[in-house]
Design a protein around this motif. Structure first.
Motif, mmCIF file in Angstrom:
data_model
loop_
_atom_site.group_PDB
_atom_site.id
_atom_site.type_symbol
_atom_site.label_atom_id
_atom_site.label_comp_id
_atom_site.label_asym_id
_atom_site.label_seq_id
_atom_site.Cartn_x
_atom_site.Cartn_y
_atom_site.Cartn_z
ATOM 1 N N LEU A 1 0.827 -1.204 0.000
ATOM 2 C CA LEU A 1 0.000 0.000 0.000
ATOM 3 C C LEU A 1 0.866 1.262 0.000
ATOM 4 O O LEU A 1 0.514 2.264 -0.636
ATOM 5 C CB LEU A 1 -0.927 -0.003 1.216
ATOM 6 C CG LEU A 1 -2.009 -1.101 1.244
ATOM 7 C CD1 LEU A 1 -2.871 -0.966 2.492
ATOM 8 C CD2 LEU A 1 -2.879 -1.030 -0.008
ATOM 9 N N GLY A 2 2.000 1.205 0.707
ATOM 10 C CA GLY A 2 2.927 2.333 0.678
ATOM 11 C C GLY A 2 3.501 2.552 -0.715
ATOM 12 O O GLY A 2 3.664 3.696 -1.158
ATOM 13 N N GLY A 3 3.783 1.455 -1.416
ATOM 14 C CA GLY A 3 4.261 1.567 -2.791
ATOM 15 C C GLY A 3 3.218 2.192 -3.704
ATOM 16 O O GLY A 3 3.548 3.010 -4.568
ATOM 17 N N GLY A 4 1.950 1.825 -3.499
ATOM 18 C CA GLY A 4 0.883 2.418 -4.302
ATOM 19 C C GLY A 4 0.728 3.904 -4.043
ATOM 20 O O GLY A 4 0.514 4.696 -4.968
ATOM 21 N N LEU A 5 0.865 4.309 -2.770
ATOM 22 C CA LEU A 5 0.784 5.730 -2.434
ATOM 23 C C LEU A 5 1.972 6.495 -3.020
ATOM 24 O O LEU A 5 1.805 7.603 -3.558
ATOM 25 C CB LEU A 5 0.744 5.898 -0.916
ATOM 26 C CG LEU A 5 0.678 7.339 -0.396
ATOM 27 C CD1 LEU A 5 -0.562 8.048 -0.925
ATOM 28 C CD2 LEU A 5 0.701 7.355 1.127
ATOM 29 N N LEU A 6 3.165 5.904 -2.934
ATOM 30 C CA LEU A 6 4.349 6.545 -3.506
ATOM 31 C C LEU A 6 4.187 6.731 -5.012
ATOM 32 O O LEU A 6 4.517 7.804 -5.553
ATOM 33 C CB LEU A 6 5.595 5.706 -3.213
ATOM 34 C CG LEU A 6 6.907 6.189 -3.854
ATOM 35 C CD1 LEU A 6 7.281 7.571 -3.334
ATOM 36 C CD2 LEU A 6 8.041 5.184 -3.579
ATOM 37 N N TYR A 7 3.688 5.710 -5.683
ATOM 38 C CA TYR A 7 3.480 5.815 -7.128
ATOM 39 C C TYR A 7 2.506 6.948 -7.453
ATOM 40 O O TYR A 7 2.725 7.724 -8.394
ATOM 41 C CB TYR A 7 2.944 4.506 -7.692
ATOM 42 C CG TYR A 7 2.452 4.634 -9.109
ATOM 43 C CD1 TYR A 7 3.351 4.663 -10.172
ATOM 44 C CD2 TYR A 7 1.091 4.765 -9.387
ATOM 45 C CE1 TYR A 7 2.907 4.811 -11.478
ATOM 46 C CE2 TYR A 7 0.639 4.910 -10.687
ATOM 47 C CZ TYR A 7 1.553 4.929 -11.721
ATOM 48 O OH TYR A 7 1.111 5.097 -13.003
ATOM 49 N N THR A 8 1.418 7.050 -6.682
ATOM 50 C CA THR A 8 0.421 8.096 -6.936
ATOM 51 C C THR A 8 1.037 9.480 -6.798
ATOM 52 O O THR A 8 0.829 10.359 -7.645
ATOM 53 C CB THR A 8 -0.749 7.947 -5.955
ATOM 54 O OG1 THR A 8 -1.339 6.653 -6.112
ATOM 55 C CG2 THR A 8 -1.811 9.009 -6.212
ATOM 56 N N ILE A 9 1.813 9.691 -5.731
ATOM 57 C CA ILE A 9 2.422 11.004 -5.495
ATOM 58 C C ILE A 9 3.421 11.340 -6.600
ATOM 59 O O ILE A 9 3.424 12.453 -7.141
ATOM 60 C CB ILE A 9 3.108 11.027 -4.111
ATOM 61 C CG1 ILE A 9 2.060 10.882 -3.008
ATOM 62 C CG2 ILE A 9 3.902 12.316 -3.928
ATOM 63 C CD1 ILE A 9 2.634 10.736 -1.617
#
Length: 331
Positions: free
Chosen positions: A277-285
């Motif tokens: 989930l942290g990777g998904g948030l990083l990708y979004t940002i």
């Protein structure tokens, strides 16, 4: 307020789908899809009639172009429901992160969208966390994996094909795709819904009025309201906020689903979920920042082109001379 409405609706929709399909075993997929599409269609039609939204009419020449999108749209909804039936929501969210990866790679190959090192690092976090989280989850099944990866491929195809259509067809607005998808989805879903009608209607009549009827009513209501809440959020906030909210929604959704359905991960599984989930948030940002730079570059190129067409290039040498003349005097 708009962010809270959109976030609440998107979280509630996933929870309600799993409650209806998994907990209460209401396994009438076509009926659920039909009534969700019909409720969303009626909402946008009413909103246009009242003057709150606008979208073009569906022309014949656009129908054939749009039918693949509708097929992928229905495939996304159906595979998402079937995946929730046999899998925990937390692992389902991890697998859906793969759609972000495939879309980004497809965007790079088809449209030349740049992938920087932070995007690649976010891919690593999503893949690594998903593998750990899925391996530690006792609710993972072969059919669940099949339907969730089917959802990934449908989502990837939908997003990439949609981008191509929107590049070729202008003036659809934000509500055009919502109207077209649901309008074209209702007719093919009607026939199997009518065929299954004796079964699902008997299922509803044979049980006492209770939680299933409540969840079904809320599902139709939330499904329709979520369309309006999504538009409200896009209108009241920036694209950056909208994208980040979509990524952050997965965190409370994963936690709530563990509590509601009592599907708690192991310590290592929780670490994998947090990593993915942290990777998904990083990708979004990172993706939001890259898109912002691309828009600034496009605006700069457009202004330069307008200046050249207006004869503004003739002022360029004089500005250079004037800026360099003080240095010449000092020497």
């Amino acid at each position: 307020m708009s962010v809270a409405a959109y976030s609440s609706c998107s979280i509630a929709m996933v929870i309600l789908n799993k409650l209806v399909i998994d907990t209460h075993k209401f396994n009438y997929l076509f009926a659920l899809l039909f009534f969700q599409a019909l409720s969303a269609l009626l909402l946008v039609v009413v909103l246009k009639f009242l003057g709150f939204v606008d979208y073009p009419n569906l022309e014949r020449k656009l129908i054939l172009r749009w039918l693949p999108l509708t097929g992928l749209f229905v495939g996304m909804l159906a595979s998402s429901m079937l995946g929730l039936k046999t899998m925990s929501i937390s692992v389902t969210l991890l697998i859906k992160n793969f759609a972000l990866i495939f879309i980004a790679v497809g965007d790079n190959l088809l449209y030349g969208h740049y992938l920087d090192k932070w995007v690649l690092f976010s891919f690593f976090l999503m893949i690594f966390g998903s593998i750990i989280g899925a391996q530690q989850d006792p609710w993972v099944t072969a059919w669940g994996l099949f339907w969730n990866f089917t959802n990934v491929f449908c989502t990837t195809g939908y997003q990439l094909y949609m981008k191509g259509v929107l590049n070729d067809v202008q003036g659809l607005g934000r509500w055009g795709p919502v109207y077209f998808n649901n309008l074209l989805a209702v007719p093919p879903l009607l026939l199997p819904t009518l065929i299954d009608m004796p079964a699902w209607s008997h299922h509803l009549v044979s049980i006492e009025m209770g939680t299933l009827h409540l969840w079904l009513s809320l599902m139709m209501l939330v499904g329709a309201v979520m369309t309006m809440a999504s538009f409200w959020c896009m209108r009241m906030t920036s694209p950056t906020t909208y994208s980040v909210v979509g990524a952050l929604n997965k965190v409370p959704l994963a936690i709530l689903s563990m509590y509601i359905f009592e599907q708690y991960p192991s310590n290592l599984g929780a670490l994998g979920i947090a990593c993915a989930l942290g990777g998904g948030l990083l990708y979004t940002i990172v993706n939001v920042k890259v898109n912002a730079k691309d828009k600034l570059r496009e605006q700069r190129d457009r202004h330069e082109k307008e200046d050249i067409e207006a004869g503004g290039q003739s002022t360029q040498p004089s500005s250079i001379i004037s800026s360099s003349s003080p240095a010449t005097v000092r020497t």
